[in-house]
Design a protein around this motif. Sequence first.
Motif, short mmCIF file in Angstrom:
data_model
loop_
_atom_site.label_atom_id
_atom_site.label_comp_id
_atom_site.label_asym_id
_atom_site.label_seq_id
_atom_site.Cartn_x
_atom_site.Cartn_y
_atom_site.Cartn_z
N ALA A 1 4.12 3.31 13.74
CA ALA A 1 4.07 4.26 12.61
C ALA A 1 4.77 5.56 12.99
N VAL A 2 5.09 6.30 11.94
CA VAL A 2 5.60 7.66 12.11
C VAL A 2 4.68 8.56 11.30
N THR A 3 4.26 9.67 11.90
CA THR A 3 3.56 10.68 11.09
C THR A 3 4.48 11.89 10.98
N THR A 4 4.36 12.59 9.87
CA THR A 4 5.31 13.68 9.61
C THR A 4 4.73 14.73 8.68
N GLU A 5 5.37 15.90 8.74
CA GLU A 5 5.02 16.96 7.79
C GLU A 5 5.80 16.82 6.49
N LEU A 6 6.84 15.97 6.49
CA LEU A 6 7.65 15.82 5.28
C LEU A 6 6.79 15.22 4.16
N GLU A 7 6.88 15.80 2.99
CA GLU A 7 6.05 15.31 1.88
C GLU A 7 6.69 14.07 1.27
N LEU A 8 5.88 13.02 1.14
CA LEU A 8 6.37 11.72 0.67
C LEU A 8 5.49 11.22 -0.47
N ALA A 9 5.97 10.19 -1.16
CA ALA A 9 5.15 9.54 -2.20
C ALA A 9 4.45 8.34 -1.57
N PRO A 10 3.11 8.36 -1.48
CA PRO A 10 2.41 7.25 -0.83
C PRO A 10 2.42 5.99 -1.70
N ASP A 11 2.31 4.85 -1.06
CA ASP A 11 2.10 3.58 -1.76
C ASP A 11 0.61 3.44 -2.06
N ALA A 12 0.31 2.67 -3.10
CA ALA A 12 -1.10 2.40 -3.40
C ALA A 12 -1.62 1.35 -2.42
N PRO A 13 -2.89 1.44 -2.04
CA PRO A 13 -3.46 0.41 -1.15
C PRO A 13 -3.49 -0.95 -1.84
N LEU A 14 -3.59 -1.99 -1.04
CA LEU A 14 -3.66 -3.34 -1.60
C LEU A 14 -5.06 -3.63 -2.13
N ALA A 15 -5.13 -4.46 -3.15
CA ALA A 15 -6.42 -4.97 -3.62
C ALA A 15 -6.97 -5.92 -2.54
N PRO A 16 -8.27 -6.19 -2.55
CA PRO A 16 -8.84 -7.09 -1.53
C PRO A 16 -8.11 -8.44 -1.48
N LEU A 17 -8.24 -9.06 -0.34
CA LEU A 17 -7.51 -10.30 -0.05
C LEU A 17 -7.78 -11.40 -1.07
N ASP A 18 -9.04 -11.53 -1.50
CA ASP A 18 -9.36 -12.64 -2.41
C ASP A 18 -8.79 -12.43 -3.81
N GLU A 19 -8.22 -11.25 -4.06
CA GLU A 19 -7.57 -11.03 -5.37
C GLU A 19 -6.06 -11.23 -5.29
N GLN A 20 -5.56 -11.52 -4.13
CA GLN A 20 -4.10 -11.64 -3.95
C GLN A 20 -3.64 -13.09 -4.15
N ASN A 21 -2.51 -13.23 -4.80
CA ASN A 21 -1.89 -14.56 -4.88
C ASN A 21 -0.58 -14.51 -4.08
N THR A 22 -0.64 -14.96 -2.84
CA THR A 22 0.57 -14.92 -2.02
C THR A 22 1.32 -16.26 -2.06
N GLN A 23 0.83 -17.18 -2.87
CA GLN A 23 1.46 -18.51 -2.89
C GLN A 23 2.06 -18.82 -4.26
N SER A 24 2.67 -17.80 -4.88
CA SER A 24 3.29 -18.02 -6.19
C SER A 24 4.43 -19.01 -6.06
N TRP A 25 4.88 -19.54 -7.22
CA TRP A 25 6.01 -20.48 -7.19
C TRP A 25 7.28 -19.81 -6.68
N ALA A 26 7.44 -18.54 -7.09
CA ALA A 26 8.64 -17.82 -6.66
C ALA A 26 8.67 -17.72 -5.13
N TRP A 27 7.50 -17.43 -4.55
CA TRP A 27 7.41 -17.34 -3.08
C TRP A 27 7.72 -18.70 -2.44
#
Length: 739
Positions: free
Chosen positions: A255-281
């Motif tokens: 990781a890098v930590t910094t004083e530069l102001e950035l736009a954070p990403d939103a955290p992921l929803a819990p694992l059981d709500e994720q679909n990582t096996q879509s047809w596209a994938w």
Amino acid sequence: MKLFSDKNRPAHLGPYPLERLKRGAMPDLGQVNSSQRLSFHRETDPVSIVNAMGEYQAMLDAIRIGIIAKVQSEIPANRNERSNHLKSFGYFSDASMVGVCALPDIARLETPMRNPGIDHLAADLKTRQVKTLASGVDVIMADLKETMMAPASSIDAHKFGIVFAYDMPRDPEHDEQGADWIQDAQAHRAALRANETACVIANYLRILGFDARAHSASCADVDLNKMAVAAGIATMDGQGQVIVPYLGQKFGLAAVTTELELAPDAPLAPLDEQNTQSWAWRLGIGSQKNGRNFTAFSKRKFKDGDHPFETLKRVDEPTTFIDEPRIPRVPKRTDMFARALLGDMGKKVQDGARNGHYARKAAPSAAQRRALGAFIPLQDGDHAPTINKTTQSANKNADNIKAACYFLGVDAVGLSRCPDWVWYSHDARGNEIVPPHDQAINMVIDQGYETMEGASGDDWIACAQSMRAYLRFSLLGGVIAQHIRNLGYPAKAHTVMDGEVLQPPLLLLSGLGEVSRIGEVILNPFLGPRLKSGVVTTTMPMTHDKPIDFGLQTFCESCNKCARECPSGAITAGPKLMFNGYETWKSDSQKCTTYRITNMAGAMCGRCMKTCPWNLEGIFKERPFRWLAMNMPKAAPLLARLDDAVDNGTMNSTKKWWWDLEWCDDGAYRPTTNGVNERDLQKDLDLKFEDQTLAVYPANLAPIHLPYPDPMNREQGIAAYNAMITAEHYKIKLANGET
Ligand code: SF4
Ligand code: SF4
């Protein structure tokens, strides 16, 4: 091989389809299992490659802090743009996933994790020699010493974090041929690769005038696991174990930590709500990494590499003539960048070369150069006093070397003898070189398709494209050299900063490519010309590879796109000729070097690589081109025309992620006022050899071997070009005893 192109995917999205994941609320980070310090010491297992990684990890940990530019650069104010830019830089550096977070207080370590290897390294560095004349290295080394002595400062002012995850190839089998050195090294490999990226990007931010620090698995002020969850690239299971979607637990973090102001990403929803096996994938649609290809080496042995090198036609001699007995050895001083620096090409070029200005003028390459410089003292060193008993077999050594290189991330490896004639006669300081090693491990690093796709080849990212590949070799080649020394043999990594062998002939001997029209570039059938090479020399016995023939001589005879597109006119549109004992399409290196160093509307140049028809994305639909080019040489003129017709070599603006900033006298980077080289193909230009004026400086025109000015005489160089003869003519003269 990928089935589908991802040319419409912006660079900041990265290779994994993170945008398909469900986002949610910030979980309780207190529940996340803390990251533990990774040790790189395996004294009880001397054949483990992990031992050799330790010194490089310590060096990266040493340079995770550094000097901050006094004047802040003019960068975009938009936080989203900043985050996307830094993510793209991470992906350009081959990160698998990058996320941005507001730095959570709970992720700050009360007792920072420190790498004890830094102290050993600092003591050891006093005994290491630095012979290079590469410009700006003295500045880097002084900065390094200052950094290593610096007391630890606080990161209280750091409010944001950028987290990098690196995926892992499949686990090596315990009885796999060639996998002796790479057992149980996955975590270390991923940590080292992630650390390289974090150090470069932390340095980038400091160069831009913003405090920033890198954090690795061995040296950190923050908990990497908590950071990864906060930055939305990981979630956790019921036991607090960190899980990265698509990768599970097979990843490494930095990781890098910094004083530069950035736009954070939103955290992921819990694992059981994720679909990582879509047809596209599963089908591989819309992202570079997908269910079909995300585990590297899942269907191949590590020793064989990721590309089907075994399908190439092997031949006894390279496809271009090399008159070995008559090759003159020349001093390192003949290197065009050494000549530029010492003033042989005039003041303007010298000024452009001084202190590495050509790299420093663009911030990304300036950032990469610090690690490149820091690795110089590690390239060579003492070897273990006794030879490890497991290294008696040349076949086994060859398998282990190749598997280790591919495991670490080298794109192509070839093994060859290292004859005396590939060694320079004198090193950078003018000392005579008595060739110390007779074996060569030759490596090729891909410069990366995606950024090349967005670039013109000679714009403001060009230098960073080269530096990225040079840095990767310095790291991975350096680890291999150190490992061989650990096993009891001398070994040296020859990098762009400090090398004592001519690399192109070694690439030819070891089957890593053929001579191309670009001249100085050996073109690989799977990577095209989009590569940088590096060599490790040693005395360790190893079985050699043979040269290859994939029809490139016929192809380049029917195509001169690189010559047509070269902005300096350095590439010949004429025939191959004999130069210093080699048959080659000899380019005008003086023109090329002058252009690269004095390029006003960009930093350096690699436009020949960008526009070559062999610069391919590596997707399924390109297979017919490669097959025809390799198996039906008569199709070459048609393929070359077709390549133009489909506009290969043009710029894809979707892939542009870098900022066109230029270094100013006060040390800040600001939007350039010198323009940007944005180029279209010159399809209507009919370049003729007879209209070109080219110069060469063969051995009889070489400069003195000492580091003093020795101006080039271009008239003599032009006459020397005109005096070169074809290999056929040369062989007749040889037969008549005239050469
Ligand atoms: Fe650029 Fe040199 Fe290649 Fe010409 S030969 S395109 S100047 S790198
Ligand atoms: Fe050969 Fe054409 Fe590529 Fe130049 S652009 S190296 S001539 S294939």
